[in-house]
Scaffold this motif. Structure first.
Motif, PDB file in Angstrom:
ATOM      1  N   UNK A  84       0.815  -1.220   0.000  1.00 31.92           N
ATOM      2  CA  UNK A  84       0.000   0.000   0.000  1.00 31.92           C
ATOM      3  C   UNK A  84       0.846   1.266   0.000  1.00 31.92           C
ATOM      4  N   UNK A  85       2.043   1.200   0.578  1.00 35.03           N
ATOM      5  CA  UNK A  85       2.888   2.394   0.668  1.00 35.03           C
ATOM      6  C   UNK A  85       3.988   2.422  -0.395  1.00 35.03           C
ATOM      7  N   UNK A  86       3.967   1.451  -1.313  1.00 33.68           N
ATOM      8  CA  UNK A  86       4.911   1.475  -2.420  1.00 33.68           C
ATOM      9  C   UNK A  86       6.306   1.003  -2.096  1.00 33.68           C
ATOM     10  N   UNK A  87       6.471   0.236  -0.997  1.00 38.59           N
ATOM     11  CA  UNK A  87       7.791  -0.342  -0.706  1.00 38.59           C
ATOM     12  C   UNK A  87       8.127  -1.315  -1.838  1.00 38.59           C
ATOM     13  N   UNK A  88       9.314  -1.205  -2.430  1.00 44.06           N
ATOM     14  CA  UNK A  88       9.586  -2.027  -3.627  1.00 44.06           C
ATOM     15  C   UNK A  88       9.942  -3.486  -3.370  1.00 44.06           C
ATOM     16  N   UNK A  89      10.440  -3.811  -2.157  1.00 46.05           N
ATOM     17  CA  UNK A  89      10.941  -5.178  -1.946  1.00 46.05           C
ATOM     18  C   UNK A  89      10.498  -5.730  -0.595  1.00 46.05           C
ATOM     19  N   UNK A  90      10.347  -7.064  -0.551  1.00 46.80           N
ATOM     20  CA  UNK A  90       9.896  -7.745   0.670  1.00 46.80           C
ATOM     21  C   UNK A  90      10.650  -9.056   0.813  1.00 46.80           C
ATOM     22  N   UNK A  91      11.226  -9.288   1.982  1.00 42.52           N
ATOM     23  CA  UNK A  91      11.891 -10.557   2.295  1.00 42.52           C
ATOM     24  C   UNK A  91      11.069 -11.252   3.372  1.00 42.52           C
TER      25      UNK A  91
END
Length: 296
Positions: free
Chosen positions: A97-104
């Motif tokens: 929702x906040x546009x964070x580009x990456x997730x681990x």
């Protein structure tokens, strides 16, 4: 300009190591902690320069505020379905929702993409969350590291130090990947800072069999360690099912039968790695099984 990485679960053992490794690599670290979190752990991280962000995972706006503007979110959350599926999904949705580009995600395990479906309760949660993550519009990277090598010193009943025996099921020469928590944390920090990290990164600090472990312990102790066959994979999985059935619903993250499920995946070869990404971030000295056992 330093990257900002939000770390969930940083007051836990592995999560704290990841946060420390990120700080050592000059990242700006936000530690997401529940308002009832461990103040001793958060104080230690704050003293290293991390920003502590108390958050209620049930509060969508708080979660968005905690992760918004970060370059990546790293999850080191630990628990059963309410944590790995529910809380981690809320964390993922806030990142999207906040546009964070990456997730681990909180994987850090043997290869749960290749194990038999429903063969391991804890890893099945990772498999189920993977479906949610892969459907989300965000770049994801899972770090898979085999078993934690730290467990060889006694947490996992594989080496029976008092009896000078090393257990195995089916095949004493089955290769198994082991990586220390410190090595996992350092590598995960690199992955979190890598905008081009692939969907899966597979690492192993060392790959050894039960026969190798017996040889290592014989060399370290000067006393003969022998192999002890505990049975076949079918019998091991049957014992795990019986143990699970008799335990009923339990909040215990690592009951004995769960350990049997892990051994089933390891000794069957279902969760083995067939290629490694150890050198993606340059050559490094990985901690061997011998080094872990020498320091026991």
């Amino acid at each position: 300009m330093p990257q900002t990485i939000a770390v969930a679960g940083a007051t836990g053992d592995l999560g704290e190591r990841i946060a420390r490794a990120l700080i050592a690599q000059d990242a700006e670290v936000r530690v997401l902690t529940r308002t009832t979190g461990d103040s001793a752990a958060t104080d230690a991280l704050r003293s290293l320069g991390a920003k502590i962000v108390p958050v209620d995972y049930a509060d969508t706006d708080e979660l968005k505020g905690a992760v918004g503007g970060a370059n990546a979110v790293v999850s080191a959350l630990s628990g059963l379905a309410p944590v790995i599926l529910d809380r981690q999904t809320r964390l993922l949705m806030a990142a999207v929702a906040t546009g964070v580009p990456r997730f681990i995600p909180s994987d850090y395990s043997l290869d749960h993409t290749t194990i038999k479906d429903r063969s391991n309760r804890n890893l099945q949660l990772r498999r189920d969350f993977r479906s949610i993550l892969d459907a989300a519009p965000i770049r994801a990277t899972s770090v898979l590291n085999g078993a934690f090598a730290d467990m060889l010193t006694g947490v996992a009943p594989l080496i029976l130090f008092g009896r000078k025996r090393v257990l195995y099921w089916r095949d004493a020469d089955q290769p198994m990947a082991f990586t220390t928590k410190d090595d996992v944390a350092a590598y995960t920090a690199h992955a979190a800072l890598d905008p081009d990290a692939p969907r899966f990164l597979r690492i192993a600090g060392d790959t050894v069999s039960s026969r190798d472990l017996a040889t290592i312990m014989t060399g370290i102790s000067g006393e003969q360690y022998r192999l002890l066959r505990a049975g076949g994979i079918g019998a091991l999985r049957l014992m795990a099912r019986v143990g699970q059935a008799f335990s009923g619903t339990s909040d215990d993250l690592y009951p004995a039968w769960q350990g049997m499920q892990y051994f089933g995946n390891m000794f069957s070869g279902d969760g083995a790695f067939h290629a490694l990404d150890n050198d993606r971030y340059g050559l490094r000295a990985w901690t061997s099984a011998r080094e872990v056992l020498q320091d026991r």
